[in-house]
Design a protein around this motif. Structure first.
Motif, short mmCIF file in Angstrom:
data_model
loop_
_atom_site.label_atom_id
_atom_site.label_comp_id
_atom_site.label_asym_id
_atom_site.label_seq_id
_atom_site.Cartn_x
_atom_site.Cartn_y
_atom_site.Cartn_z
N LEU A 1 -1.55 -10.20 -15.91
CA LEU A 1 -1.19 -11.61 -16.02
C LEU A 1 0.31 -11.81 -15.80
CD1 LEU A 1 -3.46 -12.71 -19.01
CD2 LEU A 1 -3.68 -13.45 -16.63
N TYR A 2 1.12 -10.85 -16.30
CA TYR A 2 2.57 -10.96 -16.10
C TYR A 2 2.90 -10.77 -14.61
CZ TYR A 2 7.59 -10.29 -16.51
OH TYR A 2 8.95 -10.43 -16.35
N ALA A 3 2.20 -9.82 -13.97
CA ALA A 3 2.41 -9.61 -12.53
C ALA A 3 2.06 -10.87 -11.76
CB ALA A 3 1.56 -8.44 -12.04
N LYS A 4 0.98 -11.55 -12.16
CA LYS A 4 0.57 -12.80 -11.49
C LYS A 4 1.61 -13.90 -11.70
CE LYS A 4 -2.71 -15.24 -9.30
NZ LYS A 4 -2.10 -16.47 -8.91
N LYS A 5 2.18 -13.92 -12.91
CA LYS A 5 3.23 -14.91 -13.21
C LYS A 5 4.42 -14.70 -12.26
CE LYS A 5 6.64 -16.09 -16.78
NZ LYS A 5 6.77 -16.42 -18.19
N LEU A 6 4.86 -13.45 -12.11
CA LEU A 6 5.98 -13.14 -11.22
C LEU A 6 5.61 -13.47 -9.77
CD1 LEU A 6 7.41 -9.75 -12.58
CD2 LEU A 6 8.17 -12.08 -13.06
N TYR A 7 4.38 -13.13 -9.40
CA TYR A 7 3.92 -13.38 -8.03
C TYR A 7 3.93 -14.89 -7.74
CZ TYR A 7 0.81 -13.58 -3.97
OH TYR A 7 0.28 -13.84 -2.74
N ASP A 8 3.38 -15.69 -8.66
CA ASP A 8 3.34 -17.15 -8.47
C ASP A 8 4.73 -17.77 -8.44
OD1 ASP A 8 0.59 -17.22 -8.29
OD2 ASP A 8 0.26 -17.79 -10.38
N SER A 9 5.66 -17.17 -9.18
CA SER A 9 7.01 -17.76 -9.25
C SER A 9 7.82 -17.47 -7.99
CB SER A 9 7.76 -17.24 -10.48
OG SER A 9 8.22 -15.92 -10.25
N VAL B 1 -2.57 -31.14 -19.45
CA VAL B 1 -2.08 -30.11 -20.38
C VAL B 1 -2.28 -28.72 -19.78
CG1 VAL B 1 -2.41 -29.05 -22.67
CG2 VAL B 1 -2.38 -31.55 -22.44
N GLY B 2 -3.43 -28.51 -19.14
CA GLY B 2 -3.69 -27.21 -18.50
C GLY B 2 -2.69 -26.93 -17.39
N ARG B 3 -2.41 -27.95 -16.58
CA ARG B 3 -1.43 -27.78 -15.48
C ARG B 3 -0.03 -27.58 -16.04
NH1 ARG B 3 -4.60 -32.05 -13.31
NH2 ARG B 3 -2.99 -33.61 -13.70
N LEU B 4 0.30 -28.29 -17.14
CA LEU B 4 1.61 -28.15 -17.76
C LEU B 4 1.83 -26.70 -18.23
CD1 LEU B 4 4.25 -29.46 -18.78
CD2 LEU B 4 3.06 -29.99 -20.91
N LYS B 5 0.82 -26.12 -18.88
CA LYS B 5 0.92 -24.72 -19.33
C LYS B 5 1.11 -23.78 -18.13
CE LYS B 5 -1.76 -25.18 -23.60
NZ LYS B 5 -3.08 -24.96 -24.21
N HIS B 6 0.37 -24.06 -17.05
CA HIS B 6 0.46 -23.24 -15.84
C HIS B 6 1.88 -23.29 -15.28
CE1 HIS B 6 -0.47 -21.61 -11.88
NE2 HIS B 6 0.02 -22.71 -11.33
N PHE B 7 2.45 -24.51 -15.17
CA PHE B 7 3.78 -24.62 -14.57
C PHE B 7 4.90 -24.19 -15.52
CE2 PHE B 7 1.55 -27.30 -11.42
CZ PHE B 7 1.99 -26.65 -10.28
N LEU B 8 4.68 -24.34 -16.84
CA LEU B 8 5.66 -23.77 -17.79
C LEU B 8 5.76 -22.26 -17.55
CD1 LEU B 8 4.85 -25.68 -21.11
CD2 LEU B 8 7.11 -25.52 -20.06
N ASN B 9 4.62 -21.68 -17.21
CA ASN B 9 4.56 -20.23 -16.97
C ASN B 9 5.28 -19.86 -15.68
OD1 ASN B 9 3.59 -17.62 -17.65
ND2 ASN B 9 1.97 -17.81 -16.15
#
Length: 326
Positions: A72-80, A25-33
């Motif tokens: 956190l939003y910057a990290k989301k963009l960075y990871d994507s 579930v934790g990984r699912l939330k991470h990858f949904l992000n």
């Protein structure tokens, strides 16, 4: 803002996962992000700003007035958009956030145009070209691959997909109609079993870097590479399975209705949309099947590597860790 700044700068670690990566579930939330298809539309300069913000935050330089939400939003963009190993910007087509728009268009067309051999050949070729981009982009970046090896991987995977698809297409001419609709999935599964190991063959030949729990390098392991690549193959097949197995059953039922027979021109767009619905959930779910930071017991490593780790660290390193790629 000052109170917020204090909490951001003192206790906030931008690289620590927001969700527990040891649970599905934790990984699912991470990858949904990070597989959020909306990030595909973010302009290049905004992605570069996100990278600068993340790197600044790692160095302890948080711009004044930054909130935790912005970081956190910057990290989301960075990871994507940036590779987890090299930090380089990935090509748009190869990003996991492009899997939904790219995958739904190609999968929808594969499922719609499955009746004639030329159509099967064309859409399997398009799909393998897309897969080659994705596999190359998401490889373990510490293992370089030559253009010749990329070419061989591409040709063999496309050959495997076409041989499976065309062979089964001819075989199912006398079979129930539903079986013919499942041919594209069989071809995709067969091609994944060839494409990913071929595209990442350097990792199998030379091994990939393995580390201890604290990211200290311990050496290179071929067994770790095999485990990581096998998990990626399984994830990719799982990603495609529900859409390519369940959707044909739905379409088979729907096409019996008179109103569906009147609007044949819309069958293709409808399949593409329904594929998008499946992929929206299946891309993050398949990526979340196994931890991104994969582990391997010391006992399962090659004898030489195991002995060298034991000689240096004794029994302090029961497991080694590595990035399995996506």
């Amino acid at each position: 803002t000052h109170a917020k700044m204090a909490t951001v700068s003192l206790t906030f670690n931008i690289d620590s996962p927001r969700w527990d990566q040891s649970t599905f579930v934790g990984r699912l939330k991470h990858f949904l992000n990070i597989t959020d298809p909306r990030t595909v539309l973010v302009p290049e300069e905004e992605l570069d700003q996100a990278k600068a913000l993340v790197e600044g935050c790692r160095a302890g330089l948080v711009p004044p007035g930054s909130s935790q939400e912005q970081l956190l939003y910057a990290k989301k963009l960075y990871d994507s958009a940036f590779h987890p190993d090299s930090g380089e910007k990935m090509n748009l087509i190869g990003r996991m956030s492009f899997q939904v728009p790219g995958g739904m268009a190609i999968t929808g067309c594969m499922l719609q145009f499955y009746r004639t051999v030329p159509a099967v050949v064309f859409w399997q070729w398009v799909n393998q070209s897309f897969n080659a981009f994705v596999n190359y982009t998401n490889r373990n970046a510490a293992s370089p691959i030559s253009l010749r090896q990329i070419g061989v991987a591409y040709v063999t995977a496309t050959g495997a997909a076409l041989a499976t698809a065309v062979g089964l297409n001819l075989y199912t001419k006398r079979a129930p109609p539903l079986l013919a609709r499942w041919v594209p999935f069989a071809a995709v599964a067969a091609a994944n079993c060839v494409n990913i190991p071929m595209m990442r063959q350097q990792e199998i030949i030379n091994g990939i870097t393995v580390t201890d729990e604290n990211n200290n390098e311990l050496g290179r392991s071929r067994r770790a590479a095999v485990k990581g690549i096998a998990q990626v193959v399984l994830s990719r097949i799982t990603m495609a399975a529900p859409g390519m197995i369940i959707l044909p059953i739905i379409m088979e039922r729907l096409e019996k209705f008179p109103f569906m027979q009147r609007i044949r021109v819309l069958h293709g767009p409808l399949q593409v949309l329904l594929c998008g619905g499946f992929l929206l959930f299946m891309v993050p779910a398949a990526c979340a099947l196994f931890p991104q930071r994969c582990s391997l017991a010391l006992a399962d490593l090659e004898v030489e590597l195991r002995d060298s780790i034991m000689a240096k660290h004794g029994d302090k390193v029961p497991y080694v860790y590595f990035n399995k790629g996506l």
